[in-house]
Every structure is written in C-alpha cells, then in structure tokens.
Design an enzyme around this catalytic site. Structure first.
Site, PDB file in Angstrom:
ATOM      1  N   THR A 123       4.520   4.659  -1.967  1.00  0.00           N
ATOM      2  CA  THR A 123       4.757   3.282  -1.530  1.00  0.00           C
ATOM      3  C   THR A 123       4.759   2.281  -2.692  1.00  0.00           C
ATOM      4  O   THR A 123       5.344   1.213  -2.587  1.00  0.00           O
ATOM      5  CB  THR A 123       3.661   2.833  -0.533  1.00  0.00           C
ATOM      6  OG1 THR A 123       2.383   2.961  -1.168  1.00  0.00           O
ATOM      7  CG2 THR A 123       3.694   3.657   0.735  1.00  0.00           C
TER       8      THR A 123
ATOM      9  N   THR B  44       1.996   9.348  -1.753  1.00  0.00           N
ATOM     10  CA  THR B  44       0.872   9.605  -0.852  1.00  0.00           C
ATOM     11  C   THR B  44       1.295  10.456   0.337  1.00  0.00           C
ATOM     12  O   THR B  44       0.501  11.230   0.865  1.00  0.00           O
ATOM     13  CB  THR B  44       0.281   8.257  -0.378  1.00  0.00           C
ATOM     14  OG1 THR B  44      -0.264   7.601  -1.515  1.00  0.00           O
ATOM     15  CG2 THR B  44      -0.801   8.434   0.653  1.00  0.00           C
TER      16      THR B  44
HETATM   17  N1  ASP Z   1       0.142   5.610  -5.494  1.00  0.00           N
HETATM   18  C1  ASP Z   1       0.874   6.134  -4.356  1.00  0.00           C
HETATM   19  C2  ASP Z   1       2.322   6.260  -4.750  1.00  0.00           C
HETATM   20  O1  ASP Z   1       2.970   5.246  -4.854  1.00  0.00           O
HETATM   21  C3  ASP Z   1       0.695   5.230  -3.207  1.00  0.00           C
HETATM   22  C4  ASP Z   1       1.417   5.624  -1.955  1.00  0.00           C
HETATM   23  O2  ASP Z   1       2.329   6.425  -1.920  1.00  0.00           O
HETATM   24  O3  ASP Z   1       1.070   5.031  -0.908  1.00  0.00           O
HETATM   25  O4  ASP Z   1       2.804   7.334  -4.973  1.00  0.00           O
END
Ligand code: ASP
Length: 338
Positions: free
Chosen positions: A116, A30
């Site tokens: 995340t 993200t």
């Molecule tokens: N789906 C995303 C990822 O893990 C979520 C994020 O980065 O917050 O790449």
C-alpha cells in the site's frame, strides 16, 4: 480452477480467442506479508507469500462467482518487495510484464498485487506510460496474509471482479471495497483497512458481492505517452527530488542538492510541495530560483491532502495539474526522459 505458473508457457497460438483470461502479477507488499504470530498486524515481513499461493487461496471463492467462474487465472511473480522500497528496477520489470500480458488477445485484464505504501505511484506510472484500453487493477492489503482476519483475500477477489467488469479500462486500485482511479488514489491512513481515498474526485465505484457499482467514467485509453522500449532500456532515470515548504524552510536542502549534483547524478528536476495553494517560503523560493538558473526544472504542488493548486497570474513555476507531489515527481521523470 487451475492456477498455472509461469504464465508465459500458456500463451495460446490462436489469435481469435475471446478475452477471458486474467493475469495476476505479484510484486509483494503486506498482502503477501507473513508474521510470526497470527494476531500481529504490524510486526510482519512484507512480500513473503507467493502470488500463486495468494491466488490459490481465493480460487474456490472465485469459482463460485458468476463473473469469474470458468475464467483462466494465471499467476506470475514479478517481484517480492516491501513497496516502501519500490523503484525503477521493479517498475521496469512490471511495465514490461503488464504491457506483455495486455497485448495478449485472450487476456481480459491484469491484476497487480502491491504494497500500500507506494501503490499510488505505481498506479500512476502504469497509467501515465501505458494508458491501457484494458483494465489494470492494483490489489493490496493493510493486514498480512497471516492475520487472524486478513483483508487481502477479499481485496484480491474484488480486484478480479473489477478486471472483468463490462467497460472496465485503465489503471485503478481496489481496497476495502472501493475502486480508485490511478490519477486520484492516495494512501491517507496508516492503519485503517480503508486506507485509500480519491480526494475531491471521490472513488470511481465500489464492489459489492462481486458486482461493481460505478459512479464515474473510466480513465480514457490513449496512445501511450512515450515509447515503452526507451523507458525500459534507460539505465538511470533522471534525478528528480521532492522538497516541502514549511515554517523555517530556508532552501538549504535545495542548495545541498545542487552542490551534490556536481559530483553525483545531476539533479534534473524538483517538485515542491507548497503550503496551501502552492505557496512557498520566500527563502525556499530563492533557492528554487537558483536551481532553475542551474537548469533544474521546477514544478509546484501542494502538501494539502485535498484540493489542487489553482493557478494565478504571477506564478513562478507551473503547477502539477492536480497531481499529488509524489505522482508529479514521476510525471516529471517521464517528461525529462521524453
Ligand atoms: N510496507 C508495506 C508495503 O507497502 C505496507 C503495505 O503493503 O500495506 O509493501
């Protein structure tokens, strides 16, 4: 502050140089996400903005911080994925690039931008395999780069500051001003900007205006637990699956995995996320006994977010030593490769 890329072309020939440089490796997430509308914090595509652009976005700010001013920053794109899709192919590439840059005498530390969702797994894999004496800092964001108020730039700045902090070492993650050790870090919230937690251990420290305040010891560097080369060379990692004990858990999933094992990649290990102190539904336990008899290695963790399995005298299987089920799964993969 120049942000050259790719980094490999910048390696100095001299060996006696101070460890001043920082390398930022991009894997997506993200933090590199892009939405059609600036106000959209959920309908975006992760892994779109290059790590060079992310770094360029904070270079002015970095130049004004005494700890970062004058340091060489390098960006290198290792992957560009939504970390929900993380797996051995990207992990192999990342392990190789992190190990490569850590071995450069002029590099003080490595920052990895990451989604995340599986950040805690990547953090644990890097720590378990490399146990680095230099810092490896994972940076992430809960809002895409195109958000009205993105959190990624601050998190990246904080991660850079942690990577140059005196005494910093080992693999840690930085999010919302908190620093978490790879062993303990866990995503605990779906939406909040401070989405991570270190359970009972608590965070290692926090970053305030570029300065690090530390409450715990850094992870001890160690000889790498296993040779990196065979890990990188191995085509398929051993199949280790995760099952959960719950009301009505009758073991059908375990028996299906055993049946599939005859035709597909053989099942080598099972980590079971037990209820409470690692307790298991009797029917699931029976299926696990059957799996063990078929040569499958079983480890027992807990689905509780806090605490760890406290071993007792009549335990059927070893516990995960305080590792969350997803990290214990990785440790078992590594043990089975060793
Ligand atoms: N789906 C995303 C990822 O893990 C979520 C994020 O980065 O917050 O790449």
């Amino acid at each position: 502050m120049p942000i050259p890329t790719p980094s490999a072309s910048l390696e100095p020939t001299a060996r006696h140089v101070p460890a001043q440089r920082l390398v930022v490796l991009g894997t997506g997430g993200t933090i590199a996400g892009r939405a059609r509308a600036a106000g959209d914090n959920v309908g975006y595509t992760a892994g779109e903005v290059s790590v060079a652009d992310l770094l360029a976005g904070v270079s002015d700010m970095a130049g004004r911080l005494p700890a970062l001013a004058g340091r060489g920053l390098e960006a290198e794109q290792v992957a560009q994925v939504d970390s929900k899709d993380m797996g051995p192919a990207v992990w192999r590439a990342l392990l190789e690039r992190v190990a490569h840059h850590l071995a450069r005498p002029e590099v003080a530390g490595v920052v990895v931008t990451h989604g995340t969702d599986t950040l805690e797994e990547t953090a644990w894999l890097l720590q378990a395999v490399l146990s680095p004496a230099k810092p490896v800092v994972l940076a992430c964001a809960m809002r895409p780069a195109t958000a009205l108020v993105p959190d990624g730039p601050q998190n990246l700045m904080d991660a850079l500051c942690v990577a140059v902090a005196p005494g910093a070492r080992g693999v840690v993650a930085v999010c919302a001003g908190q620093v978490h050790q790879a062993r303990y870090v866990q995503k605990v919230h779906t939406y909040r900007l401070d989405a991570f937690d270190s359970g009972d251990a608590g965070p290692l420290g926090c970053v305030e205006e570029g300065r690090l305040r530390v409450w715990q010891a850094w992870p001890e560097p160690a000889a790498p637990s296993r040779a990196l080369a065979p890990l990188l060379a191995s085509g398929a990692w051993p199949r280790v699956e995760l099952v959960t004990s719950h009301a009505g858990a009758d073991g059908a999933l375990v028996r299906a995995l055993l049946a599939a094992s005859d035709t597909g990649a053989p099942l080598r290990g099972l980590v079971v996320a037990g209820t409470g102190n690692g307790t298991l539904h009797t029917d699931l336990q029976d299926a696990l006994v059957q799996a063990q008899a078929a040569g499958v290695v079983v480890r027992r963790g807990t689905r509780c977010a806090y605490g760890q399995v406290v071993p007792g005298p009549h335990d059927a299987w070893p516990d995960t030593g305080g590792l969350s089920p997803v990290k214990a799964r990785l440790s078992l993969v590594l043990d089975l490769m060793g």
